[in-house]
Design an enzyme around this catalytic site. Structure first.
Site, PDB file in Angstrom:
ATOM      1  N   CYS A  36      25.625  26.506 -91.405  1.00  0.00           N
ATOM      2  CA  CYS A  36      24.530  26.345 -91.640  1.00  0.00           C
ATOM      3  C   CYS A  36      23.786  27.941 -91.813  1.00  0.00           C
ATOM      4  CB  CYS A  36      23.462  25.566 -90.695  1.00  0.00           C
ATOM      5  SG  CYS A  36      23.484  26.362 -88.926  1.00  0.00           S
ATOM      6  N   GLU A 738      14.371   4.028 -81.486  1.00  0.00           N
ATOM      7  CA  GLU A 738      13.952   2.741 -80.996  1.00  0.00           C
ATOM      8  C   GLU A 738      12.803   1.980 -82.076  1.00  0.00           C
ATOM      9  OE1 GLU A 738      13.868   1.491 -77.041  1.00  0.00           O
ATOM     10  OE2 GLU A 738      12.669  -0.286 -77.724  1.00  0.00           O
ATOM     11  N   ARG A 816       7.257   0.212 -66.600  1.00  0.00           N
ATOM     12  CA  ARG A 816       8.667   0.274 -65.837  1.00  0.00           C
ATOM     13  C   ARG A 816       8.491   1.546 -64.687  1.00  0.00           C
ATOM     14  NH1 ARG A 816      14.163  -0.827 -65.931  1.00  0.00           N
ATOM     15  NH2 ARG A 816      14.256  -2.070 -67.802  1.00  0.00           N
ATOM     16  N   GLU A1187      21.247   3.493 -68.745  1.00  0.00           N
ATOM     17  CA  GLU A1187      20.103   4.457 -68.364  1.00  0.00           C
ATOM     18  C   GLU A1187      20.233   4.674 -66.719  1.00  0.00           C
ATOM     19  OE1 GLU A1187      16.520   2.940 -70.716  1.00  0.00           O
ATOM     20  OE2 GLU A1187      17.681   1.324 -69.993  1.00  0.00           O
TER      21      GLU A1187
END
Ligand SMILES: Cc1cc2nc3c(=O)[nH]c(=O)nc-3n(C[C@H](O)[C@H](O)[C@H](O)COP(=O)(O)OP(=O)(O)OC[C@H]3O[C@@H](n4cnc5c(N)ncnc54)[C@H](O)[C@@H]3O)c2cc1C
Ligand code: FES
Ligand code: FES
Length: 1258
Positions: A36, A738, A816, A1187
């Site tokens: 690159c 997601e 969560r 996870e």
């Protein structure tokens, strides 16, 4: 090249090998470079070898490819070509490397999936000191030792994930030869070359005379050697240099000569060549002459990766005049001499305080060039050291870097000359002249130390708003470095003579040791299952060959955090060649409204709410033109402000009563920084209009085919059935793809609709980091009540998360966090409150763990404070409060199959926790400036999407008449081994070999309405769907089987099955119903060593015991455990996002944002999967693993905290509080600042109320 991960030389994904005939050395040389940054014009006479050139599955894999594959060192595979080429280049130069050489070869390569261990273990088989010790037991990784282990172990336990006997041997004679056509050119004189591009002319000069004439004629011409600076400036700072001159062929600029006073290096000499010459000189010359050379080598040791060092020139480093150059402080302090030439002039100057007049400026006149640098031999009585502190050891730019030199009067300890130069303390390299001048004639003793420190603290003061931030840390480092230098010299003086000076306190000795890291050693233990892993050539979204009439899209984004858009001017963009269209909200045929909660727009229309908010997009013929056109769009803003919060709550028991009963109450605050996903493959979409009835096919790097389909359909105003979304695989996702992938795919689809042509866009790394958000930063305020025994009786935690400018998944993530605020502990009276803060930052989103790690870190944090306050061992307090089988959690879910105590006891035992705790105490007594810490941490992770309807999946199984099976399911593959596991499930269910089953892709046209591949449940729910589908096929085949029991697959069947996880559904109102299907458990014990003077830390050892049920595939599961652990290690100790007070993200690439590299993994890393723990609730008794292990890396965070406690106890004279705040991540800055001592107290910096610091906590 193969993969583009960053475009700035920081990830190594694009590594290729260059080979050329070196005219000075008269031999062919091979070296790795980052494609690159390598200008194509610089490759004349050079052979380029890419990964395809060394082997493929179609022909034959090269041993390097075979070993990384068989050792499971490739998950998503995006980094693999680069890693393979780094290893291949090493082996081309050295077929029998040492383990250290192998590790060094990877300093410029990053992997976000594997956790590095399997890569090193696979390549260890090439090492002369790593492969086999003949089973003597000296090497725990020896193949024979591992075989022995697996033979004797009961229960079919295994510790070897691959069989090295299966490996192809490495045969260096079989490598491709240097191309004969290039070899033939070796004796031909090199001639000046000229390449003319659209806007830039490149001249490759062959002689010094040509170069100087060109410079005389065109003083503005830019010299380029390695392009590791200029390449970055052109790409990221939008700089244009119309005339570039490359002097790399000029012999005088490449020569290395030993002279009477030092070694002279031509300015174009690559740093890797300089390194070699210095190593040789150190081996050959008397030690006293090579003090400076050792200093240069120490800086080069932590200077970028091999790919950069093999092209970056010493002259480039000097003339670039970076304030954080690692070499300039060394050259300045050592008095190195520079020879400058122009047409008709030549002068030699010493690099001193005059050489860099201001930021990025040198003494050179525009016509002048740097010809060479002479680095001096040191003299008798002269000592030199160089130090550098960065966020990460490997391949990172310095926070502070320095060179220090002292010359003593003959036969004395009286200072004759003292020179100290720093980088990172001003806008240029500076000498500490005021301080050093005062020391002449003084003795090297404690008094001098005190005075130098006080004087440095005064001379090198930084303003509180200094660019780069970390003001107190940087100031403290200057003193810490001098202290280290002082001790090192004292030690050397002591060795040279016995009675000249102060003696070195033995507990101080370790402070002088340079950072050393032993080669890693690892053990994995698991129960054997039959193997079945396929290898293939991996294609990613951007590898799809361009369509003939394809166009390229580039987003135009906001530079303001919150503003009204006053005007958009595209007139300059329209002038860029190849410009086709500027897309804005006005072009949308359907709805501009998008996002999970319809609170987003495809293109901002009147107002922007974060830096990076997408306003429009340009569509052009090439990526280069798209970049230029996007930069040419001018937007006028009117700036505005705003903040809103919403609230969630879980409560159980009587909090008031609980706190009243408690013997003790502790309250405090913890901030947990966000995290960038840094999947190696950035977001990418190709949209292909089909020309009929609004049909469109999209190839997307996404975890969520369904939302991509429905959002695109909505934008285009067509039904979902016209849009097909296809995903082959992703180069990592981790939650970042997601929902946020849709911000790009909707724009690209719109461009394809508008132009009627295929359109492609892959975000650059800096755009990706700016636009697509990451893990939510959390702030927690906690109050915990407990008894003298350490028993917790009451807990209240308020959680605030920074959601960014849209809701996205923030609410589920906070839920969560609340579900995990207990981690593994029973708390009778508890209240958890969650507040989402809407801010003017890019929307934050899902990230592996999904709020769980934040919730659990807070729990372990107050738990560590409870133990400290009770003066009880932390592991006892943790164990005392741990749940038991059958207990109810704070959200009233019953814990069944609670294997955590087993994991805990096994981990305590296998890590030899108690014995090592005693050893650490002894170590800490014997070492004043280095401290060790140890911590064992459990985790309990709920498995399921907390939104019940998402817990469903579909699978489609085609059985063809030739007996082969095409399997499709709703999950996407991103390196987590999902497809492999699904093939195993189908193979087991259908009772046919895995070789007969194939998964081609995930597509909305085969399995519709899928949930995102997330929440660790994909193997569970898709596996169950695959199983159900296979079962139905078997039932349908039953009559045929009965008729012909010896026959095979005769008919083809097409079958679609849906599976929905049973009995889920939690209510926050009633605190009842199960949010999770089951829990995964694990325990980790980690030991670290911190350098109290610099804040550096070393991960010495980690032991993990993880319950993954009956593993479907131990190699994949161990890969997930290690990968998640290393990602967590990044979250809790390394990765730090910096935002300006105006909401601009400073850290937008691997040069400024540091994910873990090879050197960060625990030196001794042992993972074992808990035996005999089948999980009744998931497919083939397995458990989710993606996870849950991430949080276990907090054991490193708390081991660091433990070590800091020991350091603070040592300096108790500073009257510190026992409890101290250590926010996450525990970076060198935070560690150093927490280790309060005589140096930190000298550097306290006053911050006025109106100070606008360089970076703020968000
Ligand atoms: C991934 C990465 C990691 C890095 N890590 C570090 C690090 O750890 N420490 C550090 O200090 N730097 C680091 N750098 C910066 C950079 O690699 C060095 O500064 C390097 O030495 C520059 O050399 P070059 O040949 O590539 O320079 P180029 O980009 O080719 O040129 C740089 C400048 O020098 C000028 N120049 C070059 N040669 C001459 C000459 N003979 N006479 C006059 N002018 C000349 C050019 O005109 C240009 O202005 C890193 C860069 C990257 C991309
Ligand atoms: S893409 Fe070249 S180093 Fe990252
Ligand atoms: S396997 Fe290395 S980045 Fe995914």
């Amino acid at each position: 090249w193969d993969q583009l991960g960053c475009g700035e030389g920081g990830c190594g994904a694009c590594t290729v090998m260059l080979s050329k005939f070196d005219r000075l050395q008269k031999k062919i040389v091979h070296f790795s470079v980052n494609a690159c940054l390598a200008p194509i014009c610089s490759l004349h006479h050079v052979a380029v070898t890419t990964v395809e050139g060394i082997g493929s599955t179609k022909t034959r894999l090269h041993p390097v490819q075979e070993r990384i594959s068989k050792s499971h060192g490739s998950q998503c595979g995006f980094c693999t070509p680069g890693i393979v080429m780094s290893m291949y280049t090493l082996l081309r130069n050295n077929p029998e490397p040492t383990m250290e050489e192998i590790e060094n070869a990877f300093q410029g390569n990053l992997c976000r999936c594997t956790g590095y261990r399997p890569i090193l273990q696979g390549f260890r088989t090439f090492a002369k000191d790593g492969g086999c010790c003949g089973g003597t037991g000296e090497n725990p990784n020896c193949c024979m030792y591992q075989k022995e282990n697996s033979k004797v172990s009961p229960l079919n336990l295994s510790s070897s994930l691959f069989n090295s006997e299966e490996f192809l041997p490495l045969d260096p004679t079989q490598e491709p030869i240097f191309p004969p056509e290039l070899m033939r050119l070796k004796d031909e004189p090199q001639k000046q070359l000229c390449f003319q591009g659209e806007r830039v002319k490149w001249i490759q000069t062959a002689t010094l005379k040509e170069l100087l004439e060109l410079k005389a004629e065109h003083p503005d011409a830019k010299l380029v050697v390695g392009n590791t600076e200029i390449g970055i400036e052109m790409k990221f700072k939008n700089k244009l240099f119309p005339l570039i001159v490359c002097p790399a062929w000029i012999p005088e600029l490449n020569s290395v000569k030993r002279g009477p006073e030092g070694i002279s290096f031509g300015a174009a000499c690559p740093l890797s060549e300089m390194e070699k010459a210095l190593v040789a000189a150190i081996a050959e010359l008397p030690s006293y002459q090579t003090e400076v050379f050792k200093g240069v080598l120490e800086q080069l040791r932590w200077f970028a990766g091999k790919q950069v060092k093999s092209v970056a020139s010493v002259g480039g480093n000097i003339i670039n005049a970076s304030p954080i150059s690692d070499l300039n402080p060394v050259f300045m302090a050592s008095g190195s001499k520079l020879t400058l030439v122009s047409k008709g002039t030549k002068r030699t100057v010493r690099m001193d305080h005059m050489f860099f007049p201001s930021y990025r400026k040198t003494l050179l006149s525009p016509e002048e060039i740097l010809l060479s640098i002479e680095i001096p031999y040191s003299r008798k009585g002269e000592y030199f050291s160089a130090f550098k502190q960065a966020s990460r050891r490997e391949d990172d730019i310095a926070k502070v870097t320095c060179g220090m030199r002292v010359l003593f009067k003959p036969e004395s300890d009286q200072v004759q000359e003292l020179d100290i130069s720093f980088g990172g303390m001003a806008d240029k390299t500076i000498p500490a002249l005021k301080t050093t001048r005062k020391q002449q004639g003084r003795a090297w003793n404690e008094e001098l130390l005190q005075e130098v420190c006080a004087s440095l603290a005064e001379e090198l003061s930084l303003e509180p708003d200094a660019p780069g931030g970390m003001v107190e840390f940087r100031r403290t480092l200057t003193l810490s470095f001098f202290f280290k230098f002082y001790l090192t010299v004292l030690q050397k003086l002591g060795k040279d003579s016995t009675d000249k000076c102060d003696k070195l306190d033995p507990t101080y000795a370790s402070a002088t040791l340079l950072f050393q890291k032993e080669p890693p050693a690892n053990v994995q233990l698991f129960q054997e299952v039959p193997k079945g892993q396929a290898e293939d050539d991996m294609l990613f979204c951007d590898d799809i060959p361009p369509y003939s009439n394809e166009l390229y899209l580039r987003l135009v984004t906001s530079t303001k955090a919150h503003a009204r858009i006053k005007s958009i001017d595209i007139s300059e963009a329209q002038k860029v060649p190849g410009f086709i269209h500027f897309l804005s909200a006005d072009d949308i045929p359907g709805s501009n409204e998008t996002g999970l909660f319809n609170d987003e727009t495809v293109f901002a229309k009147h107002k922007v709410t974060c830096v990076g908010h997408i306003i429009g997009a340009v569509v052009t013929d090439t990526p280069e033109h798209a970049q230029r056109a996007a930069q040419a769009v001018k937007i006028e803003y009117e700036e505005l402000p705003a903040i809103i919060t919403i609230e969630l709550k879980i409560e159980k028991g009587d909090l008031k009563k609980g706190f009243a009963e408690a013997d003790n109450v502790v309250s405090g605050e913890l901030y947990i920084g966000g995290q960038e996903h840094f999947y190696l493959e950035t977001h990418c979409t190709i949209a292909v209009p089909k020309g009929e009835e609004g049909e469109m096919e999209l190839f997307v790097s996404t975890q969520n085919t369904m939302k991509t389909q429905s959002f695109v359909a909505k934008v285009l105003g067509v039904p979902d059935n016209r849009i097909v979304v296809r995903v082959k695989r992703m180069g990592g996702g981790f939650g970042g793809k997601e929902t946020r992938s849709t911000v790009l795919s909707t724009a690209v689809a719109l461009a394809a609709y508008k132009t009627g042509r295929p359109v492609r866009c892959m975000l650059d790394r800096d755009e990706d980091m700016l636009i697509t958000g990451g893990r939510h930063p959390f702030l927690a305020r906690y109050k915990v009540g407990f008894m003298k025994t350490g028993k917790i009786v009451a807990l209240e935690v308020e959680h605030y998360s920074n959601a960014g400018n849209t809701l996205d998944l923030s609410q589920s993530i906070m839920e969560r966090a609340l579900f995990h605020m207990d981690n593994c502990y029973k708390i009778p009276n508890i209240r958890g409150i969650g507040r989402l803060c809407k801010t003017n930052l890019s929307s934050n989103t899902a990230f592996r763990g999904f709020g769980g790690p934040q919730g659990m870190l807070i729990a372990e944090y107050w738990m560590s404070e409870v133990a400290l306050t009770c003066r009880l061992p932390a592991e006892e307090v943790r164990r005392l409060n741990m749940y038991k089988e059958g207990d109810l959690t704070h959200f009233n879910q019953k814990l069944e199959g609670f294997t955590l105590p087993r994991c805990w006891d096994e981990c305590l035992e296998s890590s030899k926790y108690h014995a090592r705790r005693n050893e650490i105490e002894t170590f800490n007594k014997e070492n004043c400036w280095k401290k060790r810490g140890l911590c064992i941490i459990p985790t309990k992770f709920g498995i399921s999407f907390t939104v019940p309807f998402l817990n469903q999946a579909g699978a489609l199984v085609h059985v063809y008449t030739d007996g082969s099976v095409l399997l499709t399911h709703g999950g996407t593959e991103m390196g987590q081994g999902l497809h492999t596991k699904m093939i195993q499930v189908a193979s087991k269910a259908l009772k046919i070999p895995t070789s007969k089953i194939y998964i081609s892709e995930t597509s909305t046209s085969t399995v519709p309405n899928t949930s995102p591949t997330a929440a660790s449940v994909s193997a569970d729910i898709n596996g169950q769907a695959v199983y159900e589908a296979c079962k139905t096929i078997l039932q349908r085949l039953e009559p045929f089987k009965k008729k012909n029991p010896n026959g095979s697959w005769k008919d083809w069947v097409s079958l679609y099955e849906i599976y929905l996880t049973p009995n889920l559904g939690y209510s926050f109102e009633t605190n009842s119903g199960n949010p999770f299907h089951y829990f995964s458990y694990g325990v980790a014990c980690s030991e670290v060593e911190i350098d109290c003077l610099t804040g550096d830390h070393k991960n010495i050892r980690t032991d993990i015991v993880m319950d993954v049920g009956s593993s479907l595939n131990p190699a994949i599961d161990i890969g997930q455990v290690e990968g998640a652990f290393v990602q967590g290690l990044g979250l809790f100790t390394l990765e730090e996002l910096h935002y300006s007070p105006e909401g601009t993200l400073h850290t937008r690439g691997p040069s400024t944002y540091k994910i873990p590299a090879f050197g960060n993994i625990p030196i001794d890393f042992r993972v074992s999967l808990l035996r005999d723990c089948p999980n009744k609730k998931a497919i083939y008794a397995s458990k989710a693993v993606g996870e849950p292990p991430l949080f276990l890396a907090s054991s490193i965070f708390f081991a660091i905290k433990d070590a800091i406690c020991a350091a603070r106890a040592q300096h108790a004279d500073f009257k510190m509080k026992e409890l101290f705040q250590l926010d996450s991540p525990a970076t060198p800055e935070k560690i150093r600042n927490a280790c309060v001592d005589k140096f930190t107290t000298l550097c306290v910096t006053e911050v006025s109320a109106n100070c606008k610091p360089w970076s703020i906590r968000v």
